[in-house]
Design an enzyme around this catalytic site. Structure first.
Site, PDB file in Angstrom:
ATOM      1  N   CYS A  26       0.817  -1.224   0.000  1.00 49.77           N
ATOM      2  CA  CYS A  26       0.000   0.000   0.000  1.00 49.77           C
ATOM      3  C   CYS A  26       0.845   1.266   0.000  1.00 49.77           C
ATOM      4  O   CYS A  26       0.598   2.182  -0.777  1.00 49.77           O
ATOM      5  CB  CYS A  26      -0.987  -0.015   1.158  1.00 49.77           C
ATOM      6  SG  CYS A  26      -0.251   0.045   2.806  1.00 49.77           S
ATOM      7  N   HIS A  78      -2.408   1.197   6.988  1.00 57.28           N
ATOM      8  CA  HIS A  78      -2.765   1.048   5.577  1.00 57.28           C
ATOM      9  C   HIS A  78      -3.093   2.417   4.982  1.00 57.28           C
ATOM     10  O   HIS A  78      -3.580   3.296   5.681  1.00 57.28           O
ATOM     11  CB  HIS A  78      -3.975   0.107   5.465  1.00 57.28           C
ATOM     12  CG  HIS A  78      -4.302  -0.285   4.064  1.00 57.28           C
ATOM     13  ND1 HIS A  78      -3.460  -1.061   3.300  1.00 57.28           N
ATOM     14  CD2 HIS A  78      -5.371  -0.011   3.289  1.00 57.28           C
ATOM     15  CE1 HIS A  78      -4.009  -1.242   2.102  1.00 57.28           C
ATOM     16  NE2 HIS A  78      -5.167  -0.614   2.070  1.00 57.28           N
ATOM     17  N   HIS A  90      -6.100   0.978  -3.830  1.00 62.08           N
ATOM     18  CA  HIS A  90      -5.053   0.593  -2.885  1.00 62.08           C
ATOM     19  C   HIS A  90      -4.497  -0.779  -3.243  1.00 62.08           C
ATOM     20  O   HIS A  90      -5.030  -1.475  -4.099  1.00 62.08           O
ATOM     21  CB  HIS A  90      -5.608   0.592  -1.458  1.00 62.08           C
ATOM     22  CG  HIS A  90      -6.659  -0.456  -1.214  1.00 62.08           C
ATOM     23  ND1 HIS A  90      -6.706  -1.186  -0.057  1.00 62.08           N
ATOM     24  CD2 HIS A  90      -7.695  -0.907  -1.965  1.00 62.08           C
ATOM     25  CE1 HIS A  90      -7.720  -2.028  -0.101  1.00 62.08           C
ATOM     26  NE2 HIS A  90      -8.341  -1.882  -1.247  1.00 62.08           N
TER      27      HIS A  90
END
Length: 121
Positions: A26, A78, A90
């Protein structure tokens, strides 16, 4: 340009600590896109990227802004890039690819920590 470039990476395999078209995690995805388009020299970890970018309110979120998530409400784990209309892009996790997701999906809604931006007036 930032969002359009991010969309080029759809389908790229997840790879821990990766930041190339061969595979990315990510933060590597955000790092790659930021260096490709905005020529930013940003940090490589999600929590450090959050410190690097400017915190904004949910009402200020625009396409291209960053959305941060964490299972414990205070620890960023994240990051994704907001696309608009409640969707973001993502690199979710091992075994998956860069993909779009709805922010309203229960897992993401529950673990959402806030938004940051690179774009300031």
């Amino acid at each position: 340009a930032f969002v359009n470039n991010a969309l080029r990476y759809l389908g790229t395999p997840y790879r821990y600590a990766g930041h190339s078209s061969k595979g990315m995690d990510c933060s590597g995805f955000v790092y790659r896109n930021g260096s490709d388009i905005l020529k930013l020299q940003m940090p490589r970890r999600s929590d450090a990227i959050a410190e690097y970018a400017k915190r904004i309110t949910d009402e200020e979120i625009q396409p291209g802004d960053l959305l941060f998530f964490g299972k414990s409400r205070d620890r960023i784990r994240h990051v994704g890039i907001y696309l608009g209309n409640g969707e973001f892009i993502h690199a979710p996790s091992s075994g998956k690819t860069v993909q779009t997701e709805k922010l309203s999906k229960p897992f993401y809604a529950k673990n959402y920590l806030g938004a940051h931006t690179f774009f300031t007036d």
